[in-house]
Design a protein around this motif. Structure first.
Motif, mmCIF file in Angstrom:
data_model
loop_
_atom_site.group_PDB
_atom_site.id
_atom_site.type_symbol
_atom_site.label_atom_id
_atom_site.label_comp_id
_atom_site.label_asym_id
_atom_site.label_seq_id
_atom_site.Cartn_x
_atom_site.Cartn_y
_atom_site.Cartn_z
ATOM 1 N N GLU A 6 0.928 -1.203 0.051
ATOM 2 C CA GLU A 6 -0.088 -0.083 -0.015
ATOM 3 C C GLU A 6 0.933 1.312 0.106
ATOM 4 O O GLU A 6 2.109 1.212 0.531
ATOM 5 N N ARG A 7 0.216 2.251 -0.421
ATOM 6 C CA ARG A 7 1.036 3.383 -0.652
ATOM 7 C C ARG A 7 1.500 4.112 0.694
ATOM 8 O O ARG A 7 2.627 4.613 0.597
ATOM 9 N N GLU A 8 0.928 4.111 1.609
ATOM 10 C CA GLU A 8 1.296 4.526 2.854
ATOM 11 C C GLU A 8 2.449 3.757 3.513
ATOM 12 O O GLU A 8 2.984 4.250 4.877
ATOM 13 N N ILE A 9 2.730 2.550 3.089
ATOM 14 C CA ILE A 9 3.773 1.662 3.594
ATOM 15 C C ILE A 9 4.990 1.910 2.996
ATOM 16 O O ILE A 9 5.004 1.558 1.485
ATOM 17 N N GLU A 10 6.254 2.161 3.537
ATOM 18 C CA GLU A 10 7.332 2.134 2.878
ATOM 19 C C GLU A 10 8.284 0.811 3.371
ATOM 20 O O GLU A 10 8.057 0.345 4.135
ATOM 21 N N VAL A 11 9.329 0.642 2.402
ATOM 22 C CA VAL A 11 9.985 -0.522 2.356
ATOM 23 C C VAL A 11 11.610 -0.213 2.715
ATOM 24 O O VAL A 11 11.869 0.328 2.171
ATOM 25 N N LEU A 12 12.027 -1.196 3.681
ATOM 26 C CA LEU A 12 13.421 -1.085 3.991
ATOM 27 C C LEU A 12 13.871 -2.228 3.648
ATOM 28 O O LEU A 12 13.451 -3.509 4.174
ATOM 29 N N ILE A 13 14.983 -2.282 2.973
ATOM 30 C CA ILE A 13 15.648 -3.640 2.315
ATOM 31 C C ILE A 13 16.826 -4.342 3.393
ATOM 32 O O ILE A 13 17.626 -3.660 3.628
ATOM 33 N N GLY A 14 16.239 -5.398 3.990
ATOM 34 C CA GLY A 14 17.032 -6.130 5.025
ATOM 35 C C GLY A 14 17.786 -7.147 4.630
ATOM 36 O O GLY A 14 17.902 -8.288 5.164
#
Length: 205
Positions: free
Chosen positions: A68-76
């Motif tokens: 969803e647009r309000e969720i951002e992603v962090l690459i672990g």
């Protein structure tokens, strides 16, 4: 408060979790991070998620999760090639990438930083430095003044002296260093403890 998910459930995801939790204790409520959970394939849950006793749930995998647009992603993920493959998949889905810089990092206003970078605690970034996208800089690394860093590089407690130009997808092992005024191309592997005392091109170890 930013809502994020971490891609991966292994060691890097576990480290990021602890750093996010620590960071939340030292920043204002508006700058805090709400970690919703993790995105990983089912076969990794027992192998990693249970091993590291992660408290937030696995929400799905890269292929089926609804970003969803309000969720951002962090690459672990630390493996450069695998990380780049995942980033390509996510970019095709229009994902927004979160940039995590721990509150303890010394970072001047004169630098330029791209997207999706991760900077662990106690790093130092020098003035007039440019950093591209999706670089990972682990604790106690330094990137000195007037450096230009490309995309997708991994710095493992590494030291980069002033006026160094670095391309893309290079791996710097623990306590490796680069002398001033050097140039480095792409896809190089610098072994732990090594000093790079001259410019190098591409695909070297």
């Amino acid at each position: 408060m930013k809502k994020i998910v971490i891609i991966g459930t292994g060691a890097v995801a576990a480290e990021l979790t602890s750093y996010v939790e620590d960071n939340n204790k030292h920043v204002s409520s508006g700058a805090q991070i709400d970690l919703l959970g993790y995105i990983d394939y089912e076969y990794n849950i027992e192998k990693y998620w249970q091993k590291y006793k992660l408290q937030k749930p696995v929400l799905g995998d890269v292929d089926n999760f609804n970003f969803e647009r309000e969720i951002e992603v962090l690459i672990g993920i630390s493996d450069i090639k695998f990380r780049n493959d995942i980033i390509s998949k996510l970019e095709s889905k229009g994902v927004i990438f979160f940039q995590f810089i721990h509150h303890s990092v010394i970072i001047p206003e004169t630098i330029e930083v791209g997207k999706g970078n991760i900077i662990y605690p106690f790093c130092v970034i020098g003035p007039n430095t440019k950093i591209g996208d999706f670089n990972m800089i682990t604790s106690y690394s330094f990137v000195s003044h007037d450096c230009v860093v490309g995309n997708g590089n991994f710095f493992s407690t590494a030291g980069i002296a002033g006026r160094v130009l670095i391309g893309d997808n290079n791996f710097f092992g623990i306590r490796s260093t680069v002398i001033p005024n050097s140039t480095m191309g792409n896809q190089n592997v610098i072994q732990a403890g090594m000093m790079v005392n001259k410019s190098i091109k591409d695909d070297a170890t």
